[in-house]
Design a protein around this motif. Structure first.
Motif, short mmCIF file in Angstrom:
data_model
loop_
_atom_site.label_atom_id
_atom_site.label_comp_id
_atom_site.label_asym_id
_atom_site.label_seq_id
_atom_site.Cartn_x
_atom_site.Cartn_y
_atom_site.Cartn_z
N THR A 261 -15.64 -9.63 19.50
CA THR A 261 -17.02 -9.05 18.83
C THR A 261 -17.89 -8.57 20.04
O THR A 261 -18.82 -7.54 19.42
CB THR A 261 -17.79 -10.29 18.36
N ARG A 262 -17.95 -8.74 21.13
CA ARG A 262 -18.83 -7.96 21.71
C ARG A 262 -18.26 -6.61 22.20
O ARG A 262 -19.47 -5.69 22.27
CB ARG A 262 -18.52 -8.75 23.35
N LEU A 263 -16.98 -6.28 22.12
CA LEU A 263 -16.46 -5.17 22.14
C LEU A 263 -16.80 -4.03 20.88
O LEU A 263 -17.18 -2.83 20.94
CB LEU A 263 -15.02 -4.76 22.32
N LEU A 264 -17.09 -4.82 19.97
CA LEU A 264 -17.18 -4.39 18.26
C LEU A 264 -18.62 -4.35 17.99
O LEU A 264 -19.15 -3.82 16.96
CB LEU A 264 -16.26 -4.81 17.37
N GLN A 265 -19.74 -4.50 19.08
CA GLN A 265 -20.98 -4.91 18.73
C GLN A 265 -21.51 -3.40 18.40
O GLN A 265 -22.26 -3.39 17.23
CB GLN A 265 -21.61 -5.50 19.95
N ASP A 266 -21.39 -2.33 18.99
CA ASP A 266 -21.96 -1.13 18.57
C ASP A 266 -21.32 -0.58 17.31
O ASP A 266 -22.23 0.09 16.63
CB ASP A 266 -21.82 -0.08 19.63
N SER A 267 -20.07 -0.89 17.09
CA SER A 267 -19.42 -0.30 15.78
C SER A 267 -20.01 -1.15 14.72
O SER A 267 -20.29 -0.59 13.65
CB SER A 267 -17.90 -0.35 15.95
N LEU A 268 -20.25 -2.39 14.48
CA LEU A 268 -20.36 -3.13 13.61
C LEU A 268 -22.05 -3.03 13.30
O LEU A 268 -22.12 -2.93 12.14
CB LEU A 268 -20.03 -4.59 13.82
N GLY A 269 -22.77 -3.13 14.26
CA GLY A 269 -24.18 -3.31 13.79
C GLY A 269 -24.85 -2.19 14.46
O GLY A 269 -26.23 -2.16 14.34
N GLY A 270 -24.29 -1.11 15.00
CA GLY A 270 -24.95 -0.17 15.70
C GLY A 270 -25.30 1.06 15.12
O GLY A 270 -25.27 1.24 13.59
#
Length: 195
Positions: free
Chosen positions: A39-48
């Motif tokens: 989830t840390r890696l996908l942070q920008d992809s999911l909520g950015g």
């Protein structure tokens, strides 16, 4: 060894599910991105500011039915995430854009004279004076008082126009200074790159 890996993968997917639920809910104040590395890696992809595609791998066999339904529900939750993209721009560019918008607003204000063109404002004031004289049969003292009042209103409009021009001139000067500073900075970068 494989059991530990599977447990960690399931833990990461569970954390991803929690993040997706928090993003879809919208009411959650905290989104738990730090619960796993995934989830840390996908942070920008999911909520950015990114467009994200989720590929759901499903199988047609009947013995995979439960897993397929679970995967499709997971993908459907991910599909409901609504991002609010923000343009990534240099702060100086943003400030220049704000100045340009301010200049455009001030130009419109100048051209509009505070809502009405100056000539239209004068005509409206004159029409009001004429109507007052016709309707009320006013004496000379009252007419002079009304004229003085209307002259003061016209002077206020002209003063406002002068202030707007002064603000515009200040903003233009600031914009020129910023462009000059950017130009100097660009020259310095070029000189450093050439060395």
């Amino acid at each position: 060894q494989q059991l530990k890996e599977a447990a960690k993968i399931n833990l990461s997917l569970s954390a991803l599910g929690n993040v997706i639920s928090a993003l879809v809910d919208g009411k959650a104040g905290h989104i738990p991105y730090r619960d796993s590395k995934l989830t840390r890696l996908l942070q920008d992809s999911l909520g950015g500011n990114s467009k994200t595609v989720m590929i759901a791998a499903i199988g047609p066999a009947d013995y995979n039915f439960d897993e397929t339904v679970s995967t499709l529900r997971y993908a459907n939750r991910a599909k409901n995430i609504k991002n609010k993209p923000i343009v990534n721009e240099d702060p100086k560019d943003a400030q220049i854009r704000n100045f340009q918008e301010e200049i455009a607003r001030l130009k419109a204000l100048l051209e509009g004279g505070g809502g009405l063109p100056l000539e239209a404002s004068e005509n409206t004031l004159i029409e009001e004076i004429v109507e007052d004289v016709i309707e009320g049969g006013l004496d000379e003292a009252t007419i002079n008082q009304i004229k003085n009042q209307k002259d003061e209103e016209i002077n206020a409009i002209l003063t406002q126009k002068g202030l707007v021009e002064e603000e515009r001139r200040k903003i233009t000067d600031q914009l020129h200074k910023m462009k000059e500073a950017d130009w100097k900075q660009q020259r310095a970068r070029e000189e450093l790159q050439n060395k």
